[in-house]
Enzyme design. Sequence first.
Site, PDB file in Angstrom:
ATOM      1  N   SER A 284      82.576  14.222  44.529  1.00 28.05           N
ATOM      2  CA  SER A 284      83.022  12.966  45.116  1.00 28.05           C
ATOM      3  C   SER A 284      84.034  13.232  46.237  1.00 28.05           C
ATOM      4  O   SER A 284      83.683  13.846  47.237  1.00 28.05           O
ATOM      5  CB  SER A 284      83.585  12.061  44.013  1.00 28.05           C
ATOM      6  OG  SER A 284      83.639  10.726  44.433  1.00 28.05           O
TER       7      SER A 284
ATOM      8  N   HIS B  94      77.599   8.869  38.261  1.00 27.52           N
ATOM      9  CA  HIS B  94      78.425   9.529  39.271  1.00 27.52           C
ATOM     10  C   HIS B  94      79.147  10.750  38.717  1.00 27.52           C
ATOM     11  O   HIS B  94      79.284  11.762  39.401  1.00 27.52           O
ATOM     12  CB  HIS B  94      79.433   8.527  39.826  1.00 27.52           C
ATOM     13  CG  HIS B  94      80.283   9.067  40.933  1.00 27.52           C
ATOM     14  ND1 HIS B  94      79.762   9.634  42.080  1.00 27.52           N
ATOM     15  CD2 HIS B  94      81.637   9.133  41.069  1.00 27.52           C
ATOM     16  CE1 HIS B  94      80.751  10.018  42.874  1.00 27.52           C
ATOM     17  NE2 HIS B  94      81.885   9.728  42.280  1.00 27.52           N
TER      18      HIS B  94
END
Length: 258
Positions: A86, A236
């Site tokens: 990320s 995620h």
Amino acid sequence: MQLNYKQIGESGRAVIILHGVFGFLDNWLTIGKTISEHGFQVYLVDQRNHGRSPHEGHLDFQTFAADLKGFLEEHQIIDPVLIGHSMGGKTVMEYAVTYPETLTQLVIVDIGPKAYPIHHKRILEGLNAIPIDEIESRNQADEILSEYEPILAVRQFLLKNLYRKDEGGFGWRFNLPILTSDMSKVGSEIVSKQKIEAPTLFIKGENSKYIVDEDWEGILKIFPNARLESIADAGHWVQAEQPKAFVAALLKFLEETT
């Protein structure tokens, strides 16, 4: 900038792992230990304003990339494998386009170079609603945060940053004021006028929307030697949700591109 880090393993190729926003190096301890068992020397690094690294300066990827360069020079690490999740993935990409001759392989976890809209507004509101100087327990913090974030797993991830200070009371491992003011920069686009030829693996969670099919053309414009691995039953936080599949994909890539 003296970044806090943890080294796992004394020999082998160097692997640097950078966490995402609201995270810190402890999030990657299990994965780091597993990687080290396959002959790698792993460095888990707290980015600035996170974990035990200095809480100073702003959140921007040029600064993060310069911090990473300084860390590699300080520890005399040459041609590392760089892994970032990320926000950490954005840092790795910015480092690659700024210092393209100083790395061997890249692994970008569930993020692309494109710009992303701010989507942590409610979480930041919840974190700022916690009276950090007044609470007496982690449960109190969770109760307040639950009014803003209903998912227990997300709250548990965030509250790992809550710690008891030596002088009493609680503190945050991240720099909450800077995260609040600079969150728009966390999603900023990574731009490059040159192609990064290093072998690059993008790993995404099958259920995540951070990398979608139409992003791939733009990714290949910067990283022409990129491949994509989608991990089933993962979102995620793919490395936490499916650690065995994540490590298997990572090791296969490193073996095939060495």
